[in-house]
Design a protein around this motif. Structure first.
Motif, PDB file in Angstrom:
ATOM      1  N   UNK A  81       0.864  -1.177   0.000  1.00 20.95           N
ATOM      2  CA  UNK A  81       0.000   0.000   0.000  1.00 20.95           C
ATOM      3  C   UNK A  81       0.902   1.230   0.000  1.00 20.95           C
ATOM      4  N   UNK A  82       0.388   2.400   0.362  1.00 25.05           N
ATOM      5  CA  UNK A  82       1.191   3.625   0.321  1.00 25.05           C
ATOM      6  C   UNK A  82       2.324   3.655   1.340  1.00 25.05           C
ATOM      7  N   UNK A  83       2.215   2.861   2.416  1.00 22.98           N
ATOM      8  CA  UNK A  83       3.198   2.926   3.487  1.00 22.98           C
ATOM      9  C   UNK A  83       4.029   1.653   3.649  1.00 22.98           C
ATOM     10  N   UNK A  84       3.545   0.523   3.142  1.00 23.27           N
ATOM     11  CA  UNK A  84       4.247  -0.750   3.327  1.00 23.27           C
ATOM     12  C   UNK A  84       4.272  -1.515   2.013  1.00 23.27           C
ATOM     13  N   UNK A  85       5.417  -2.137   1.730  1.00 23.04           N
ATOM     14  CA  UNK A  85       5.545  -2.853   0.466  1.00 23.04           C
ATOM     15  C   UNK A  85       6.502  -4.038   0.630  1.00 23.04           C
ATOM     16  N   UNK A  86       6.387  -4.976  -0.308  1.00 20.58           N
ATOM     17  CA  UNK A  86       7.253  -6.161  -0.350  1.00 20.58           C
ATOM     18  C   UNK A  86       7.260  -6.919   0.974  1.00 20.58           C
ATOM     19  N   UNK A  87       6.091  -7.026   1.598  1.00 14.56           N
ATOM     20  CA  UNK A  87       5.981  -7.688   2.896  1.00 14.56           C
ATOM     21  C   UNK A  87       5.984  -9.201   2.695  1.00 14.56           C
ATOM     22  N   UNK A  88       6.865  -9.883   3.413  1.00 18.26           N
ATOM     23  CA  UNK A  88       7.002 -11.323   3.327  1.00 18.26           C
ATOM     24  C   UNK A  88       6.968 -11.905   4.733  1.00 18.26           C
ATOM     25  N   UNK A  89       6.180 -12.963   4.919  1.00 20.22           N
ATOM     26  CA  UNK A  89       6.062 -13.631   6.210  1.00 20.22           C
ATOM     27  C   UNK A  89       6.618 -15.038   6.093  1.00 20.22           C
ATOM     28  N   UNK A  90       7.482 -15.423   7.036  1.00 25.65           N
ATOM     29  CA  UNK A  90       7.949 -16.797   7.145  1.00 25.65           C
ATOM     30  C   UNK A  90       7.735 -17.250   8.578  1.00 25.65           C
ATOM     31  N   UNK A 167      -4.975   8.917  14.432  1.00 24.42           N
ATOM     32  CA  UNK A 167      -5.746   7.745  14.014  1.00 24.42           C
ATOM     33  C   UNK A 167      -4.883   6.825  13.145  1.00 24.42           C
ATOM     34  N   UNK A 168      -5.323   5.580  13.012  1.00 25.09           N
ATOM     35  CA  UNK A 168      -4.629   4.619  12.153  1.00 25.09           C
ATOM     36  C   UNK A 168      -4.821   4.999  10.692  1.00 25.09           C
ATOM     37  N   UNK A 169      -3.730   4.992   9.948  1.00 21.82           N
ATOM     38  CA  UNK A 169      -3.807   5.214   8.500  1.00 21.82           C
ATOM     39  C   UNK A 169      -2.905   4.199   7.802  1.00 21.82           C
ATOM     40  N   UNK A 170      -3.123   4.038   6.528  1.00 19.04           N
ATOM     41  CA  UNK A 170      -2.317   3.129   5.698  1.00 19.04           C
ATOM     42  C   UNK A 170      -2.220   1.733   6.296  1.00 19.04           C
ATOM     43  N   UNK A 171      -3.357   1.211   6.751  1.00 16.57           N
ATOM     44  CA  UNK A 171      -3.377  -0.126   7.337  1.00 16.57           C
ATOM     45  C   UNK A 171      -3.187  -1.196   6.267  1.00 16.57           C
ATOM     46  N   UNK A 172      -2.383  -2.195   6.592  1.00 15.60           N
ATOM     47  CA  UNK A 172      -2.172  -3.345   5.710  1.00 15.60           C
ATOM     48  C   UNK A 172      -2.304  -4.597   6.569  1.00 15.60           C
ATOM     49  N   UNK A 173      -3.293  -5.432   6.257  1.00 18.93           N
ATOM     50  CA  UNK A 173      -3.534  -6.664   7.008  1.00 18.93           C
ATOM     51  C   UNK A 173      -2.932  -7.844   6.260  1.00 18.93           C
ATOM     52  N   UNK A 174      -2.180  -8.655   6.997  1.00 19.56           N
ATOM     53  CA  UNK A 174      -1.484  -9.787   6.403  1.00 19.56           C
ATOM     54  C   UNK A 174      -1.718 -11.031   7.253  1.00 19.56           C
ATOM     55  N   UNK A 175      -2.256 -12.102   6.680  1.00 20.16           N
ATOM     56  CA  UNK A 175      -2.427 -13.324   7.458  1.00 20.16           C
ATOM     57  C   UNK A 175      -1.068 -13.925   7.814  1.00 20.16           C
ATOM     58  N   UNK A 176      -0.914 -14.296   9.078  1.00 19.00           N
ATOM     59  CA  UNK A 176       0.323 -14.955   9.508  1.00 19.00           C
ATOM     60  C   UNK A 176       0.186 -16.469   9.394  1.00 19.00           C
ATOM     61  N   UNK A 177      -0.952 -17.003   9.895  1.00 23.69           N
ATOM     62  CA  UNK A 177      -1.157 -18.443   9.861  1.00 23.69           C
ATOM     63  C   UNK A 177      -2.607 -18.753  10.162  1.00 23.69           C
TER      64      UNK A 177
END
Length: 179
Positions: A81-90, A167-177
């Motif tokens: 999104x505008x604030x977070x990118x290339x997010x990878x979860x291991x 307030x919260x802005x640029x929220x990005x939700x990512x499933x962990x498991x």
């Protein structure tokens, strides 16, 4: 329906297959057969490989030169999104490493982990640079086993706080498991 027994080329063993009497669902879509049945053998389900590949967005091809089937799935596009990118979860079982890039006000990113009902972890991290620059980040997240859901999904929320009102802005939700 019983399939015609076939002989394997190497050991001449006959296999008796039956047509499955139950539906196969892939990512919310039911396999309709497309002229090719789903079969069962000794409690195992056998599906047409190319049809399943298509339903999963994977390429299924015969490599004549190597004499084998090759299945390839496209690389997953990392959430952005505008604030977070290339997010990878291991990781799994409550221990996760999350990496990516952030572009947040004054270099402070916020995060929280929730199980669909409660927040299990909340925190923040100072990045090397603030917006408009992108800066790498790495989070080590540990959720104790007794807090892991018996049935549900752990979700990481990345966000920043608004300089205007907090307030919260640029929220990005990512499933962990998913459990």
């Amino acid at each position: 329906m019983t399939a015609i027994p076939s002989m394997a080329a190497t050991n001449k063993t006959a296999y008796t297959l039956s047509e499955a009497t139950y539906p196969i669902e892939v990512n919310g879509s039911v396999y309709t057969g497309q002229g090719l049945p789903v079969l069962t053998y000794k409690g195992n389900t056998y599906v047409p490989l190319r049809a399943m590949g298509d339903m999963l967005g994977a390429s299924v091809a015969w490599n004549e030169k190597l004499g084998k089937v090759v299945i390839s799935s496209g690389a997953a596009i990392a959430p952005c999104n505008n604030a977070f990118c290339d997010v990878l979860v291991t990781g799994s079982g409550g221990r996760y490493t999350v990496t990516g890039k952030g572009r947040v006000f004054e270099g402070v990113m916020q995060y929280a982990v929730e199980d669909g009902h409660d927040y299990l972890l909340e925190g923040h991290q100072q990045l090397e640079e603030g917006a408009p620059a992108w800066a790498p980040f790495s989070l080590e997240i540990t959720i104790p086993s007794e807090q892991l859901p018996a049935n549900g999904t752990l979700t990481l929320e990345l966000f920043e706080n608004s300089a205007k009102d907090g307030s919260r802005i640029n929220e990005l939700s990512i499933p962990l498991e998913t459990f």
